[in-house]
Design an enzyme around this catalytic site. Structure first.
Site, PDB file in Angstrom:
ATOM      1  N   ARG A  76       0.353  -1.235  -0.493  1.00  0.00           N
ATOM      2  CA  ARG A  76      -0.279   0.136   0.404  1.00  0.00           C
ATOM      3  C   ARG A  76       0.982   1.402  -0.001  1.00  0.00           C
ATOM      4  NH1 ARG A  76      -2.966  -3.485   2.731  1.00  0.00           N
ATOM      5  NH2 ARG A  76      -0.923  -4.619   2.883  1.00  0.00           N
ATOM      6  N   THR A  77       1.646   1.136   0.694  1.00  0.00           N
ATOM      7  CA  THR A  77       2.860   2.742   1.098  1.00  0.00           C
ATOM      8  C   THR A  77       3.636   2.903  -0.235  1.00  0.00           C
ATOM      9  OG1 THR A  77       2.259   1.968   3.884  1.00  0.00           O
ATOM     10  CG2 THR A  77       4.141   3.672   2.705  1.00  0.00           C
ATOM     11  N   LYS A 106      26.437  -4.160  -0.205  1.00  0.00           N
ATOM     12  CA  LYS A 106      27.797  -3.453  -0.750  1.00  0.00           C
ATOM     13  C   LYS A 106      28.144  -2.944   0.420  1.00  0.00           C
ATOM     14  CE  LYS A 106      27.937  -2.968  -5.814  1.00  0.00           C
ATOM     15  NZ  LYS A 106      27.739  -2.177  -6.483  1.00  0.00           N
ATOM     16  N   ARG A 127      11.146   3.585   3.405  1.00  0.00           N
ATOM     17  CA  ARG A 127      10.523   3.291   4.507  1.00  0.00           C
ATOM     18  C   ARG A 127      11.985   1.864   5.222  1.00  0.00           C
ATOM     19  NH1 ARG A 127       6.201  -0.686   4.447  1.00  0.00           N
ATOM     20  NH2 ARG A 127       5.106   0.790   5.490  1.00  0.00           N
ATOM     21  N   HIS A 155       5.081   5.855  11.718  1.00  0.00           N
ATOM     22  CA  HIS A 155       4.403   6.410  10.351  1.00  0.00           C
ATOM     23  C   HIS A 155       3.486   7.266   9.996  1.00  0.00           C
ATOM     24  CE1 HIS A 155       3.507   4.554   6.474  1.00  0.00           C
ATOM     25  NE2 HIS A 155       3.102   2.977   7.099  1.00  0.00           N
TER      26      HIS A 155
HETATM   27  C1  NCD Z   1       1.622  -1.165   8.699  1.00  0.00           C
HETATM   28  C2  NCD Z   1       3.220  -1.176   8.679  1.00  0.00           C
HETATM   29  O1  NCD Z   1       4.006  -1.711   7.109  1.00  0.00           O
HETATM   30  O2  NCD Z   1       3.502  -0.377   9.497  1.00  0.00           O
HETATM   31  N1  NCD Z   1       1.232  -1.080   7.007  1.00  0.00           N
HETATM   32  C3  NCD Z   1       1.108  -0.110   6.185  1.00  0.00           C
HETATM   33  O3  NCD Z   1       1.874   0.721   6.155  1.00  0.00           O
HETATM   34  N2  NCD Z   1      -0.433  -0.149   5.509  1.00  0.00           N
HETATM   35  C4  NCD Z   1       0.840  -2.041   9.099  1.00  0.00           C
HETATM   36  C5  NCD Z   1       1.229  -3.682   9.271  1.00  0.00           C
HETATM   37  O4  NCD Z   1       3.201  -3.676   8.419  1.00  0.00           O
HETATM   38  O5  NCD Z   1       1.209  -4.425  10.483  1.00  0.00           O
END
Ligand code: NCD
Length: 330
Positions: A76-77, A106, A127, A155
């Site tokens: 999703r993100t 590396k 991320r 997040h």
């Molecule tokens: C979440 C995350 O990555 O923290 N997912 C997301 O970004 N929608 C929640 C999760 O992974 O459980």
């Protein structure tokens, strides 16, 4: 683009609804950097973005490039950020599985990678598996850095879309009562969400978590310092009747490492199913940042109060708003 290390929200031009200057949005590294006014502005732009997607289209980010640098899995993100950029006419360069496929393999440091990618892109969406990664990245980056999740830390853009969803679904943000359920120790979404909820009037927060993954003291301390009412409960059924929102989360298996027994103790306790739905009021909702494993049964999906797929869609609009505001001004 100007140099990096300044505050995430630097003072600058832009005018709020009441004529107050709004800070210019630059890096997004933690939820605490947002206040009610900045959220209201972001949500207004996100509403506009719904119209852009459904009706007009936009090329406002034409010739701008976004790099997505993902050291942890995501559906999703990453895809919603990439879709957001493209829907505004921008370009995307990407490395998923960056730990394996980027120069991190590396031995390159995150800081060096960020310095390099900043020469190729106008904005970096990161991320990472370490809690302070976006802050470190922002401190050396020549372009804005947006956290897309920092290990078990935060997040912030998920929390923004969560609050946007609450407002869209419930119709208000003050006086909200919400149950945060599941892995509250390792879940970064609930941590960021608490910081944002604390900005509104009289929220009431219930933490419903297995013993081994209770909400951590730093968040509880923050809520206490801000006079926010919270309580812990081990009875999801009872709490379900009290709240506007059940925010369910996945037990974050990847944070347990070889502590398999602890993971087993954490999983399977609190499941949102039809029985829980029956206890909820007719206008309450169920949210989840997704992905779900077994903590919401599939037969909940048909209920109109199941808001998690709508919530995920809102991520597109909120991320479009953020990209537009950062790259094209408030
Ligand atoms: C979440 C995350 O990555 O923290 N997912 C997301 O970004 N929608 C929640 C999760 O992974 O459980």
């Amino acid at each position: 683009m100007t140099g990096a290390a300044g505050p995430a929200l630097a003072a600058g031009h832009g005018t709020g609804e009441k004529g107050d200057p709004l800070p210019v949005l630059r890096h997004i590294v933690e939820a605490q950097q947002f206040d009610r006014a900045s959220m209201a502005r972001i949500f207004a732009v996100a509403r506009e973005m719904e119209q852009v997607v459904q009706h007009y289209g936009s090329n406002i980010l034409n010739r701008r490039v976004m790099a997505t640098l993902f050291y942890e899995p995501s559906t999703r993100t990453r895809l919603s950020f990439e879709s957001a950029m493209r829907r505004l006419g921008g370009e995307v360069i990407t490395t998923e599985s960056a730990q394996e496929f980027s120069s991190a393999a590396k031995g390159e440091t995150l800081e060096d990678t960020i310095r390099i990618v900043g020469g190729y892109a106008d904005i970096i969406v990161l991320r990472h598996f370490e809690s302070d990664a976006s802050r470190r990245a922002a401190s050396v980056s020549s372009v804005p850095v947006i956290s897309a999740g920092d290990g078990p830390g935060q997040h912030p853009t998920q929390a923004l879309l969560d609050v946007y969803t609450i407002e869209r679904e419930i119709g208000r943000l003050d006086g909200i009562s919400i149950a945060l359920v599941g892995d509250l120790a390792n879940g970064r979404t609930v941590r960021s969400l608490c910081y944002l909820l604390a900005k509104f009037d009289s929220p009431r927060i219930y933490f419903v978590a297995p013993e081994v993954v209770r909400m951590r003291g730093d968040i509880k301390g923050y809520l206490d310092r801000h006079g926010i009412r919270w309580e812990e409960s081990d009875d999801l059924g009872a709490v379900a009747g009290e709240v506007d929102v059940i925010y369910q989360t996945r037990i974050q298996r990847e944070r347990f490492g070889d502590r398999v027994q602890e993971y087993q103790q954490a999983r399977g306790h609190y499941i949102v199913d039809r029985a829980i739905l029956e206890r909820m009021s007719a206008d309450a909702i169920v949210m989840h940042p997704l992905p779900r494993v077994d903590e919401i049964t599939p037969d909940v999906d048909q209920d109109p109060r199941a808001a998690y797929f709508r919530q995920a869609h809102n991520g597109l609009y909120v991320r479009m708003a953020l990209l537009r505001m950062i790259l094209a001004g408030p």
